[in-house]
Structures are given as C-alpha cells and as structure tokens.
Design an enzyme around this catalytic site. Structure first.
Site, short mmCIF file in Angstrom:
data_model
loop_
_atom_site.label_atom_id
_atom_site.label_comp_id
_atom_site.label_asym_id
_atom_site.label_seq_id
_atom_site.Cartn_x
_atom_site.Cartn_y
_atom_site.Cartn_z
N TYR A 1 0.82 -1.20 0.00
CA TYR A 1 0.00 0.00 0.00
C TYR A 1 0.86 1.25 0.00
O TYR A 1 2.07 1.19 0.21
CB TYR A 1 -0.96 -0.01 1.20
N ARG B 1 8.37 3.99 -4.59
CA ARG B 1 8.37 2.98 -3.52
C ARG B 1 7.35 1.88 -3.83
O ARG B 1 7.62 0.70 -3.54
CB ARG B 1 8.08 3.61 -2.17
N ARG C 1 -8.16 -20.72 -1.82
CA ARG C 1 -7.05 -20.40 -0.92
C ARG C 1 -5.92 -21.39 -1.11
O ARG C 1 -6.15 -22.60 -1.08
CB ARG C 1 -7.53 -20.42 0.53
N LYS D 1 6.46 -2.21 1.89
CA LYS D 1 5.30 -1.60 2.56
C LYS D 1 4.09 -2.51 2.41
O LYS D 1 3.20 -2.27 1.58
CB LYS D 1 5.04 -0.21 1.96
N GLU E 1 11.98 2.14 14.46
CA GLU E 1 11.13 3.22 13.95
C GLU E 1 9.85 3.26 14.79
O GLU E 1 9.69 2.47 15.73
CB GLU E 1 10.82 3.02 12.47
N1 PMP Z 1 7.77 3.43 8.98
C1 PMP Z 1 6.65 2.73 8.95
C2 PMP Z 1 6.62 1.40 9.62
C3 PMP Z 1 5.49 3.23 8.32
O1 PMP Z 1 4.35 2.51 8.30
C4 PMP Z 1 5.54 4.52 7.74
C5 PMP Z 1 4.34 5.13 7.09
N2 PMP Z 1 3.66 4.30 6.26
C6 PMP Z 1 6.76 5.23 7.78
C7 PMP Z 1 7.85 4.65 8.40
C8 PMP Z 1 6.88 6.59 7.15
O2 PMP Z 1 6.90 6.50 5.75
P1 PMP Z 1 6.38 7.71 4.86
O3 PMP Z 1 7.19 8.90 5.26
O4 PMP Z 1 6.69 7.28 3.48
O5 PMP Z 1 4.94 7.87 5.14
#
Ligand code: PMP
Length: 286
Positions: free
Chosen positions: A33, A52, A101, A150, A182
């Site tokens: 996403y 990305r 599935r 992502k 993070e």
């Molecule tokens: N880390 C994680 C785990 C995230 O889910 C996100 C946002 N989706 C970010 C960092 C920040 O990414 P962005 O600046 O591209 O939104």
C-alpha cells in the site's frame, strides 16, 4: 456526501465497492500500500510514492496494476470527485483473487486487485498536536524481517499503537537489539544541538518518503545529518526528538517512556524542519 472509491477500474459509491473473499490481500495480507497526502487539493510527493510502490511490488514479484500515469489520473479523479482539500489517498494493490485459498502464488495472469479511497482531513497540516508534540513508549519490535516492503501486514504496529493508547501515549517506538528501529507508522529521529540522528536505511525499517525529503532539506539548511542507530536512553537524553510520515509530516516527540525531553516542549530544530518540509512540499505538489 457519499464517498466515491476506486476498485479495479471503477469509481463507485463506497457501499457498492467489493472485493472477493478469496482475495490474497484478505486471506494472506498479500498486498502492498501507499498513503499520499493531499494539501490544498494537490498531491504531496506523488513520484516518491510511485517509486516505492514499484519497489514493494517487485520485491514481492507482484504485477503492477497499471502505469504511474494512470495512478496519477485515479488519484486526481478521487480528489475531484470527493472534493478533497486536505487529507489523504490510500492505495492498496494485492495479488488478486485466484478463486480459492492456497499458499502458492496464483497463476501469473491473475489480475492484481487495485483499491483506492480518500480520507478527508481538513486542516491536516495545522493539526494542534504538532504544537504540543507526541508522547511515545518503547515496545519490542517483533515484526518480520522485510520492513522495507510496505505490506498490509499491520497487525503488530496496530497492537503497538494500542499499547501506547492504553497508557495515554500517542505512539510506540519499536526497539530491536536495544536499538530503536522506527515508530509504528513513522520514522524516528533524535536531535543533539544541530545534529539530526536517524537509523540508516536497511531491511529493518520502511524507507520513508518523508524521511528522504526531510534529510535532503536538513542538509540544505546546514543541519548535520547522522544516519546511525540510537537507544531509548540516548533519545531520552537528547535535546529534541521527532517522527516523520506522509500524513503526520514532521511531528515533535516530547516524552519517551515517561521521561520528558529537554524542556518537554517541541524543539526549535523540529519546528524548523516541519516548516521547511511543508513549505517545500507544498511548492512541489502536483
Ligand atoms: N515506517 C513505517 C513502519 C510506516 O508505516 C511509515 C508510514 N507508512 C513510515 C515509516 C513513514 O513512511 P512515509 O514517510 O513514506 O509515510
């Protein structure tokens, strides 16, 4: 006004939009996403999100649903149809519906599922919390090892967000081997003097689109940027801290595990970076 959403080539009222129960996104979290912010009706860093998305798709050997030009048209059409001034556009691509599935990937000609919808957030860039800052707690990072992709596997980040909310905090910083990776849905930074410190890119963290822009603007504004790991103790002792994401932009962090940072108020470097980011990205919005 009923929200109009996009599903596989169609713009539909949200209650008419459906995806199969056999969709790999639903059964396996087999999907990726992007979330793009909209400010003044324009898309923020759209190209960054496209780059990305392509990378996430190729890392998972998943077909691209359409060209980036078509994606841009869909984003713009949803902004128009839903009359969005400020807010975001959520985009999800899954490996589609194989009709049953199975752990094995479906045949390559199975069409991917593409869903987009808008979220209206008037005044997104003027959120009052940006003046106060976030309180965060630390929790162990038990996510999988490819956080650079992502994917829609967001259960643990969601659990960590709830752990934070239950103790009156705004978010959680994830910690692995004693080092901050993070936030639940954002990248984490600390500030010491004029030095901005954040973890280096690897498979351990999502490569934030906002992170890339903020580090570029920070260097241009003569801040020193250091990409390295840091601990919660070092963060608690820092002058300032902040997070970045496409929807929170640059958000101050004023407390970590109950310890106030510096004055306990958002710091001047963070405020400058938020201002710089928003100014520059509004200028480049499309
Ligand atoms: N880390 C994680 C785990 C995230 O889910 C996100 C946002 N989706 C970010 C960092 C920040 O990414 P962005 O600046 O591209 O939104």
């Amino acid at each position: 006004m009923t929200r109009t959403v996009y599903v596989n080539g169609q713009y539909l009222p949200e209650h008419e939009a459906t995806v199969s129960i056999f969709d790999r996104g639903f059964l396996m979290s087999d999907g990726v996403y992007e979330v793009t912010s909209v400010l003044d009706g324009k898309l923020i860093d759209f190209d960054g999100h496209c780059v990305r998305l392509s990378r996430s798709l190729s890392e998972l050997e998943m077909a691209a649903p359409c060209s980036n030009e078509t994606l841009l048209e869909i984003h713009r059409e949803l902004v128009r149809l839903n009359d969005i001034t400020d807010g975001m556009i959520y985009l999800q691509v899954t490996r589609g519906n194989p009709g049953d599935r199975d752990f094995a990937y479906p045949a390559e000609d199975t069409p991917p599922t593409l869903v987009l919808f808008t979220q209206s957030k008037p005044g997104l860039a003027d959120a009052p919390v940006a003046k106060v800052g976030w309180k965060v707690i630390s929790v162990p990072d038990v996510r999988w090892g490819r956080r650079d992709i992502k994917t829609t596997q967001l259960l643990y980040p969601s659990m960590a967000k709830m752990m934070a909310k239950k103790v009156g905090a705004d978010d959680a910083w994830l910690v692995e081997d004693g080092m901050v990776t993070e936030g639940t849905s954002n990248n984490a930074y600390i500030v010491k003097g004029k030095r901005i410190i954040t973890r280096a890119l690897s498979t351990d963290i999502l490569h934030g689109i906002t992170r890339a822009a903020v580090l570029r603007f920070a260097a241009e504004a003569q801040f020193e940027v250091e990409e390295r790991n840091f601990t919660i103790a070092e963060a608690q002792d820092a002058d300032e801290a902040f997070i970045t994401s496409a929807t929170a932009f640059v958000m101050p962090v004023v407390e970590i595990d109950g310890t106030a940072l510096g004055t306990g108020k958002p710091g001047s470097v963070t405020a400058r970076m938020r201002e710089l980011y928003l100014d520059e990205m509004r200028k480049a919005a499309i």
